[in-house]
Design a protein around this motif. Structure first.
Motif, mmCIF file in Angstrom:
data_model
loop_
_atom_site.group_PDB
_atom_site.id
_atom_site.type_symbol
_atom_site.label_atom_id
_atom_site.label_comp_id
_atom_site.label_asym_id
_atom_site.label_seq_id
_atom_site.Cartn_x
_atom_site.Cartn_y
_atom_site.Cartn_z
ATOM 1 N N GLU A 191 0.803 -1.210 0.000
ATOM 2 C CA GLU A 191 0.000 0.000 0.000
ATOM 3 C C GLU A 191 0.843 1.272 0.000
ATOM 4 O O GLU A 191 0.494 2.254 -0.672
ATOM 5 C CB GLU A 191 -0.952 -0.004 1.200
ATOM 6 C CG GLU A 191 -1.898 1.185 1.257
ATOM 7 C CD GLU A 191 -2.827 1.292 0.048
ATOM 8 O OE1 GLU A 191 -3.418 2.379 -0.136
ATOM 9 O OE2 GLU A 191 -2.984 0.299 -0.706
ATOM 10 N N GLN A 212 0.403 4.203 -2.855
ATOM 11 C CA GLN A 212 0.057 5.593 -2.552
ATOM 12 C C GLN A 212 1.116 6.561 -3.072
ATOM 13 O O GLN A 212 0.791 7.614 -3.641
ATOM 14 C CB GLN A 212 -0.122 5.773 -1.037
ATOM 15 C CG GLN A 212 -1.340 5.069 -0.463
ATOM 16 C CD GLN A 212 -2.656 5.659 -0.964
ATOM 17 O OE1 GLN A 212 -2.726 6.799 -1.421
ATOM 18 N NE2 GLN A 212 -3.706 4.861 -0.889
ATOM 19 N N GLU A 220 0.653 9.403 -6.076
ATOM 20 C CA GLU A 220 0.968 10.805 -5.795
ATOM 21 C C GLU A 220 1.969 11.355 -6.807
ATOM 22 O O GLU A 220 1.818 12.464 -7.319
ATOM 23 C CB GLU A 220 1.542 10.909 -4.379
ATOM 24 C CG GLU A 220 1.989 12.300 -3.986
ATOM 25 C CD GLU A 220 2.684 12.321 -2.633
ATOM 26 O OE1 GLU A 220 3.462 13.262 -2.383
ATOM 27 O OE2 GLU A 220 2.465 11.389 -1.825
#
Length: 431
Positions: free
Chosen positions: A58, A62, A66
């Protein structure tokens, strides 16, 4: 009961001039609407990644979203389930992440397409391991499918050593694997001298041995173990014949019927649970599991077997069905993996990246020295879960990157007898 409105007037005859005026007004209105970004915002590109828990984490998802401005959909599975899905349904993913032993089956099935080397921003920085097969002149190539043998797409469409502009996978995360053991239960051995694959078949550990449930990985752990114990001898451990496999599995089935094995795990989290709950004391292990357990104060040591490691190389592959914006996003994601931060992230769980120098600025000198140089930790180091996984004074088992990859006994491999080995593996598991 709803009433029916009968006051609506019947349509009147519209002149050509009126029609043109209405169309003109509609066009102006439509133009005004499309110029309002909050009404028709461009949809973010979705990238579907099929792989294992090793890289589909995860924090990585993420950070990539981004940095790249895309939506990443991760689908992590056990290694056997990952390759099975990729073989039968290439439309279900855009990128495939696993290990080099899956390349031959995927390429033969047409599930993946060639990657254009010219679109890889950091290709020239990738170290020699995948390009020539050795990290140093004195290193062993290792038996089986060393990644450099299956990286480049040849003019005839086969995979081989000769360099071309087309490759079958992006070289990125890699490591050498062995087994881990709980030093509360098993006396700590010495790297390259007393630690041995044969420990997996030691009678004194009966009932406390775990094995990874993967025919192209667990098979080699056990082949190395049987050979180390002198139970079976192989002419080429990276290319087992049907006769070799019959002899190997006759031995292994006998061990299984004596309840020697405590379980067969399918994922990294499951292997952590095996050791955490004392289901096993020794087992096939991947580096993140060792780091996770050490972070929970469970003293698991990653062995450096005197016979040599089982090497693996992460592969990132383009689905045969990948097209358009998703394909462009896939190349962006591949380049992102070699951009520095991801390599530093996985280093903290014991993995290497193919262009390590780019990750140095994202690691402290203490982290770089411990994970890559094999030096003593000058301070406690935290893993990717932010828990301390390395104590001050620790030295990484097996030593430096160069030392570890100079001692590869065999690579994860899909042998010519792959189909037969899978059949024998599941006979063994169900025996």
């Amino acid at each position: 009961m709803a009433s029916i409105n009968l006051s609506v007037k019947p349509p009147t005859k519209v002149t050509r001039r009126q029609a043109l005026k209405s169309i003109s007004q509609a066009i102006v209105g439509a133009t005004a609407i499309t110029q309002a970004p909050y009404v028709f915002a461009r949809q973010r590109t979705q990238l579907r990644v099929l792989g294992t828990h090793v890289t589909l984490q995860e924090q990585l998802r993420q950070k990539a979203m981004e940095d790249l401005g895309i939506d990443l959909i991760f689908e992590p599975k056990g290694s056997a389930a990952v390759i099975q899905k990729a073989l039968v349904n290439p439309n279900s993913f855009d990128l495939y992440e696993q290990w080099s032993n899956s390349i031959r089956p995927l390429w033969a099935s047409g599930s993946i397409q060639a990657i254009d080397k010219n679109r890889l921003q950091y290709w020239d920085e990738i170290n020699p391991l995948c390009k020539t097969g050795k990290v140093s002149p004195n290193a062993s190539y290792g038996a089986g499918d060393a990644p450099y043998k299956i990286l480049h797409v040849q003019p005839d469409g086969k995979l081989g050593k000769t360099h071309t502009d087309q490759i079958s996978f992006l070289p990125y995360v890699h490591n050498v694997d062995s087994f881990g053991y709980n030093t509360n239960a098993i006396t700590k051995g010495e790297a390259y001298k007393t630690e041995s694959w044969g420990w997996l078949l030691e009678p004194r550990f009966t009932g406390k041995v775990g094995i990874v449930n993967a025919p192209t990985i667990g098979l080699f752990d056990l082949a190395l173990a049987t050979q180390a114990q002198g139970l079976v001898k192989f002419e080429d451990i990276g290319n087992l014949t049907k006769i070799d496999l019959d002899r190997l599995f006759n031995v292994l089935i006998d061990f299984k019927r004596q309840n020697h094995f405590g379980g067969f795990w399918n994922s990294v989290p499951e292997s952590v649970d095996y050791m955490r709950t004392d289901r096993v004391a020794i087992q096939s292990m991947f580096s993140p599991a060792v780091s996770a357990l050490n972070g929970r104060n469970i003293p698991v040591r990653f062995a450096a077997p005197k016979e040599g490691y089982r090497g693996w190389h992460g592969v990132m592959c383009l689905s045969a069905a990948s097209r358009g914006r998703s394909k462009d996003a896939a190349y962006d994601y591949m380049n992102w993996w070699l951009s520095g931060w991801p390599g530093a992230f996985v280093a903290k769980q014991g993995y290497y990246i193919s262009n390590p120098q780019r990750s140095t600025s994202f690691l402290s000198s203490a982290e770089w020295d411990y994970w890559y140089q094999g030096k003593q930790a000058t301070q406690a180091l935290r893993g990717t879960d932010n828990k301390i996984s390395v104590l001050q004074g620790d030295i990484r088992s097996g030593g430096s990157y160069t030392k570890r990859f100079s001692n590869v006994a065999v690579w994860n491999t899909a042998m010519p007898t792959y189909d037969y080995s899978v059949q024998k593996w599941y006979e063994f598991i169900s025996s």
